[in-house]
Design a protein around this motif. Structure first.
Motif, PDB file in Angstrom:
ATOM      1  N   ASP A 175     -36.842  57.319  55.002  1.00 50.97           N
ATOM      2  CA  ASP A 175     -36.010  58.316  55.653  1.00 50.97           C
ATOM      3  C   ASP A 175     -36.192  59.691  54.995  1.00 50.97           C
ATOM      4  N   GLY A 176     -36.420  60.700  55.806  1.00 50.21           N
ATOM      5  CA  GLY A 176     -36.545  62.065  55.311  1.00 50.21           C
ATOM      6  C   GLY A 176     -37.946  62.472  54.905  1.00 50.21           C
ATOM      7  N   GLN A 177     -38.887  61.528  54.878  1.00 51.88           N
ATOM      8  CA  GLN A 177     -40.252  61.877  54.501  1.00 51.88           C
ATOM      9  C   GLN A 177     -40.960  62.560  55.668  1.00 51.88           C
ATOM     10  N   CYS A 178     -41.864  63.472  55.334  1.00 54.89           N
ATOM     11  CA  CYS A 178     -42.631  64.193  56.344  1.00 54.89           C
ATOM     12  C   CYS A 178     -43.649  63.268  56.989  1.00 54.89           C
ATOM     13  N   ILE A 179     -43.911  63.505  58.260  1.00 56.13           N
ATOM     14  CA  ILE A 179     -44.876  62.697  59.011  1.00 56.13           C
ATOM     15  C   ILE A 179     -46.185  63.467  59.125  1.00 56.13           C
ATOM     16  N   GLY A 180     -47.264  62.884  58.636  1.00 56.39           N
ATOM     17  CA  GLY A 180     -48.593  63.469  58.790  1.00 56.39           C
ATOM     18  C   GLY A 180     -48.814  64.770  58.054  1.00 56.39           C
ATOM     19  N   LEU A 181     -48.115  64.992  56.990  1.00 57.60           N
ATOM     20  CA  LEU A 181     -48.240  66.248  56.246  1.00 57.60           C
ATOM     21  C   LEU A 181     -49.080  66.053  55.000  1.00 57.60           C
ATOM     22  N   ASP A 182     -50.106  66.861  54.880  1.00 59.00           N
ATOM     23  CA  ASP A 182     -50.974  66.826  53.709  1.00 59.00           C
ATOM     24  C   ASP A 182     -50.802  68.132  52.937  1.00 59.00           C
ATOM     25  N   SER A 183     -51.076  68.076  51.668  1.00 59.09           N
ATOM     26  CA  SER A 183     -50.928  69.262  50.828  1.00 59.09           C
ATOM     27  C   SER A 183     -51.829  70.398  51.299  1.00 59.09           C
ATOM     28  N   ARG A 184     -52.985  70.065  51.885  1.00 60.00           N
ATOM     29  CA  ARG A 184     -53.887  71.105  52.409  1.00 60.00           C
ATOM     30  C   ARG A 184     -53.211  71.887  53.542  1.00 60.00           C
ATOM     31  N   HIS A 185     -52.401  71.227  54.353  1.00 54.38           N
ATOM     32  CA  HIS A 185     -51.666  71.922  55.416  1.00 54.38           C
ATOM     33  C   HIS A 185     -50.745  72.988  54.824  1.00 54.38           C
ATOM     34  N   LEU A 186     -50.062  72.640  53.758  1.00 52.53           N
ATOM     35  CA  LEU A 186     -49.154  73.594  53.107  1.00 52.53           C
ATOM     36  C   LEU A 186     -49.931  74.759  52.515  1.00 52.53           C
ATOM     37  N   MET A 187     -51.089  74.469  51.944  1.00 51.15           N
ATOM     38  CA  MET A 187     -51.910  75.525  51.358  1.00 51.15           C
ATOM     39  C   MET A 187     -52.403  76.495  52.440  1.00 51.15           C
ATOM     40  N   ARG A 188     -52.792  75.961  53.579  1.00 52.17           N
ATOM     41  CA  ARG A 188     -53.269  76.816  54.676  1.00 52.17           C
ATOM     42  C   ARG A 188     -52.145  77.666  55.250  1.00 52.17           C
ATOM     43  N   LEU A 189     -50.968  77.079  55.403  1.00 54.71           N
ATOM     44  CA  LEU A 189     -49.821  77.858  55.877  1.00 54.71           C
ATOM     45  C   LEU A 189     -49.492  78.998  54.930  1.00 54.71           C
ATOM     46  N   SER A 190     -49.581  78.729  53.652  1.00 52.11           N
ATOM     47  CA  SER A 190     -49.326  79.761  52.658  1.00 52.11           C
ATOM     48  C   SER A 190     -50.338  80.898  52.782  1.00 52.11           C
ATOM     49  N   SER A 191     -51.597  80.555  53.005  1.00 56.32           N
ATOM     50  CA  SER A 191     -52.641  81.573  53.157  1.00 56.32           C
ATOM     51  C   SER A 191     -52.423  82.417  54.403  1.00 56.32           C
ATOM     52  N   VAL A 192     -52.060  81.778  55.514  1.00 54.85           N
ATOM     53  CA  VAL A 192     -51.790  82.511  56.751  1.00 54.85           C
ATOM     54  C   VAL A 192     -50.593  83.435  56.563  1.00 54.85           C
ATOM     55  N   ASP A 193     -49.557  82.940  55.931  1.00 51.85           N
ATOM     56  CA  ASP A 193     -48.367  83.740  55.685  1.00 51.85           C
ATOM     57  C   ASP A 193     -48.694  84.971  54.833  1.00 51.85           C
ATOM     58  N   ARG A 194     -49.452  84.773  53.788  1.00 51.85           N
ATOM     59  CA  ARG A 194     -49.840  85.875  52.900  1.00 51.85           C
ATOM     60  C   ARG A 194     -50.655  86.908  53.662  1.00 51.85           C
ATOM     61  N   THR A 195     -51.632  86.450  54.465  1.00 49.65           N
ATOM     62  CA  THR A 195     -52.483  87.362  55.224  1.00 49.65           C
ATOM     63  C   THR A 195     -51.665  88.170  56.229  1.00 49.65           C
ATOM     64  N   LEU A 196     -50.769  87.513  56.938  1.00 49.61           N
ATOM     65  CA  LEU A 196     -49.918  88.210  57.901  1.00 49.61           C
ATOM     66  C   LEU A 196     -49.039  89.257  57.235  1.00 49.61           C
ATOM     67  N   ARG A 197     -48.493  88.907  56.092  1.00 54.11           N
ATOM     68  CA  ARG A 197     -47.653  89.886  55.386  1.00 54.11           C
ATOM     69  C   ARG A 197     -48.454  91.107  54.977  1.00 54.11           C
ATOM     70  N   TYR A 198     -49.683  90.912  54.492  1.00 52.54           N
ATOM     71  CA  TYR A 198     -50.510  92.037  54.076  1.00 52.54           C
ATOM     72  C   TYR A 198     -50.931  92.912  55.264  1.00 52.54           C
ATOM     73  N   VAL A 199     -51.118  92.295  56.422  1.00 53.00           N
ATOM     74  CA  VAL A 199     -51.540  93.047  57.612  1.00 53.00           C
ATOM     75  C   VAL A 199     -50.356  93.769  58.259  1.00 53.00           C
ATOM     76  N   LEU A 200     -49.224  93.097  58.357  1.00 54.83           N
ATOM     77  CA  LEU A 200     -48.097  93.643  59.105  1.00 54.83           C
ATOM     78  C   LEU A 200     -47.180  94.553  58.309  1.00 54.83           C
ATOM     79  N   LEU A 201     -47.068  94.358  57.029  1.00 57.94           N
ATOM     80  CA  LEU A 201     -46.109  95.134  56.261  1.00 57.94           C
ATOM     81  C   LEU A 201     -46.520  96.583  55.975  1.00 57.94           C
ATOM     82  N   PRO A 202     -47.792  96.894  55.748  1.00 60.26           N
ATOM     83  CA  PRO A 202     -48.128  98.313  55.499  1.00 60.26           C
ATOM     84  C   PRO A 202     -47.798  99.151  56.695  1.00 60.26           C
TER      85      PRO A 202
END
Length: 72
Positions: free
Chosen positions: A45-72
């Motif tokens: 109960d409460g465990q993520c379904i089909g989630l790999d650590s690589r998915h989290l790493m990619r989301l972090s990279s996308v988030d960082r890139t978007l912040r750098y593009v949109l915030l300036p």
């Protein structure tokens, strides 16, 4: 992370640890798991379904890139 159902099939635990050391911090990366579906009921109960650590790493990279593009 393993206790929450996050796997290390797409990258090793060492790769994930190096990513956390060099690029981001644990709680920020770990927060992205809320975007994924979780098991309801039973012994996992409460465990993520089909989630790999690589998915989290990619989301972090996308988030960082978007912040750098949109915030300036």
């Amino acid at each position: 992370m393993k206790s929450k159902g996050i796997t290390f099939n797409l990258c090793s635990e060492d790769e994930a640890a190096a990513y956390l050391t060099d690029r981001t911090y644990f709680f920020k990366l770990y927060a992205y798991r809320d975007l994924f579906e979780r098991r309801m009921g039973g012994p996992r109960d409460g465990q993520c379904i089909g989630l790999d650590s690589r998915h989290l790493m990619r989301l972090s990279s996308v988030d960082r890139t978007l912040r750098y593009v949109l915030l300036p």
